[in-house]
Design a protein around this motif. Structure first.
Motif, short mmCIF file in Angstrom:
data_model
loop_
_atom_site.label_atom_id
_atom_site.label_comp_id
_atom_site.label_asym_id
_atom_site.label_seq_id
_atom_site.Cartn_x
_atom_site.Cartn_y
_atom_site.Cartn_z
N SER A 32 0.82 -1.20 0.00
CA SER A 32 0.00 0.00 0.00
C SER A 32 0.86 1.25 0.00
N LEU A 33 0.33 2.30 -0.61
CA LEU A 33 0.99 3.61 -0.57
C LEU A 33 0.57 4.40 0.67
N LEU A 34 -0.59 4.08 1.20
CA LEU A 34 -1.20 4.88 2.27
C LEU A 34 -1.16 4.24 3.65
N PHE A 35 -1.18 2.93 3.69
CA PHE A 35 -1.37 2.25 4.95
C PHE A 35 -0.20 1.34 5.30
N ASP A 36 -0.02 1.14 6.60
CA ASP A 36 0.94 0.18 7.12
C ASP A 36 0.51 -1.20 6.61
N ALA A 37 1.44 -2.10 6.40
CA ALA A 37 1.15 -3.42 5.83
C ALA A 37 0.10 -4.18 6.65
N ARG A 38 0.15 -4.08 7.97
CA ARG A 38 -0.83 -4.79 8.81
C ARG A 38 -2.24 -4.25 8.59
N VAL A 39 -2.36 -2.95 8.52
CA VAL A 39 -3.67 -2.33 8.28
C VAL A 39 -4.15 -2.69 6.89
N ALA A 40 -3.26 -2.56 5.91
CA ALA A 40 -3.62 -2.83 4.52
C ALA A 40 -4.07 -4.28 4.33
N ALA A 41 -3.42 -5.21 4.98
CA ALA A 41 -3.75 -6.63 4.82
C ALA A 41 -5.16 -6.94 5.30
N ASN A 42 -5.66 -6.16 6.24
CA ASN A 42 -6.99 -6.43 6.81
C ASN A 42 -8.11 -5.65 6.13
N GLN A 43 -7.78 -4.86 5.14
CA GLN A 43 -8.81 -4.08 4.45
C GLN A 43 -9.43 -4.89 3.32
N THR A 44 -10.72 -4.72 3.14
CA THR A 44 -11.40 -5.36 2.02
C THR A 44 -11.30 -4.45 0.81
N PHE A 45 -11.54 -5.01 -0.36
CA PHE A 45 -11.56 -4.18 -1.56
C PHE A 45 -12.68 -3.15 -1.49
N GLU A 46 -13.76 -3.49 -0.82
CA GLU A 46 -14.86 -2.54 -0.67
C GLU A 46 -14.40 -1.30 0.11
N THR A 47 -13.67 -1.52 1.20
CA THR A 47 -13.15 -0.41 2.01
C THR A 47 -12.17 0.43 1.21
N ILE A 48 -11.26 -0.24 0.55
CA ILE A 48 -10.26 0.47 -0.25
C ILE A 48 -10.95 1.26 -1.36
N TYR A 49 -11.92 0.62 -2.00
CA TYR A 49 -12.64 1.28 -3.09
C TYR A 49 -13.32 2.55 -2.59
N GLN A 50 -13.98 2.49 -1.46
CA GLN A 50 -14.68 3.66 -0.93
C GLN A 50 -13.72 4.82 -0.71
N VAL A 122 -2.70 0.47 -7.39
CA VAL A 122 -1.71 -0.41 -6.79
C VAL A 122 -2.38 -1.61 -6.12
N ARG A 123 -3.44 -1.34 -5.36
CA ARG A 123 -4.06 -2.40 -4.58
C ARG A 123 -4.97 -3.29 -5.41
N ARG A 124 -5.76 -2.72 -6.29
CA ARG A 124 -6.74 -3.51 -7.03
C ARG A 124 -6.17 -4.10 -8.30
N PHE A 125 -5.42 -3.31 -9.03
CA PHE A 125 -4.91 -3.76 -10.32
C PHE A 125 -3.47 -4.23 -10.24
N ARG A 126 -2.91 -4.24 -9.04
CA ARG A 126 -1.55 -4.69 -8.79
C ARG A 126 -0.53 -4.02 -9.72
N TYR A 127 -0.66 -2.74 -9.82
CA TYR A 127 0.27 -1.97 -10.64
C TYR A 127 1.46 -1.62 -9.79
N SER A 128 2.65 -1.81 -10.30
CA SER A 128 3.85 -1.49 -9.54
C SER A 128 4.95 -1.00 -10.46
N TYR A 129 5.98 -0.47 -9.86
CA TYR A 129 7.09 0.09 -10.61
C TYR A 129 8.30 -0.82 -10.48
N SER A 130 8.94 -1.04 -11.57
CA SER A 130 10.17 -1.81 -11.59
C SER A 130 11.19 -1.00 -12.39
N THR A 131 12.43 -0.95 -11.92
CA THR A 131 13.44 -0.17 -12.64
C THR A 131 13.81 -0.80 -13.97
N SER A 132 13.62 -2.11 -14.09
CA SER A 132 13.95 -2.76 -15.36
C SER A 132 12.80 -2.71 -16.35
#
Length: 141
Positions: A32-50, A122-132
């Protein structure tokens, strides 16, 4: 040397294993860009979407050019769309839409709504950055 069919079957088997591996799914979901990993892991897509959809609406109020993305990236359907179920062409098309959105939102990333909207990508579409590889869908995390 493996045949093309053997390589394809190996890729399918790997994806199937990853989908069943709950630990791997939690680790992937906790990025996540916004949340700590523990918080992010417990969020549903519905919560993130809202959270992200509200931010997206704020972006639309700032700039009407964001409005077309309501029909795809920020639609209700996007909550249930799984990239793994899309064809290669559909994933490439989605990447182009995301690239267009990122190009537009890049000047607003210092604003909270801009960052929250990118969180959805990032969270829903699993978009990420790679240097390569430029920003693209990552099947492995």
């Amino acid at each position: 040397m493996a045949t093309a069919l053997q390589q394809q079957l190996a890729q399918i088997a790997k994806k199937s294993t990853d989908q069943l591996d709950l630990k791997a799914q939690r680790a992937q979901h906790s990025k996540s860009l916004l949340f700590d990993a523990r918080v992010a892991a417990n969020q549903t897509f519905e919560t993130i979407y809202q959270i992200c959809a509200e931010a997206f609406q704020e972006l639309c109020m700032l700039d009407a050019r964001f409005a077309p993305f309501a029909a795809n990236l920020f639609s209700e359907q996007s909550k249930s769309e799984e990239r793994i179920n899309l064809t290669k062409k559909e994933n490439e098309d989605l990447d182009q839409i995301i690239d267009s959105f990122l190009g537009l939102v890049s000047s607003r990333l210092l604003l909270r709504p801009g960052l929250k909207a990118v969180e959805w990508l990032v969270r829903r579409f699993r978009y990420s950055y790679s240097t390569s590889d430029p920003i693209r869908y990552q099947t492995q995390c």
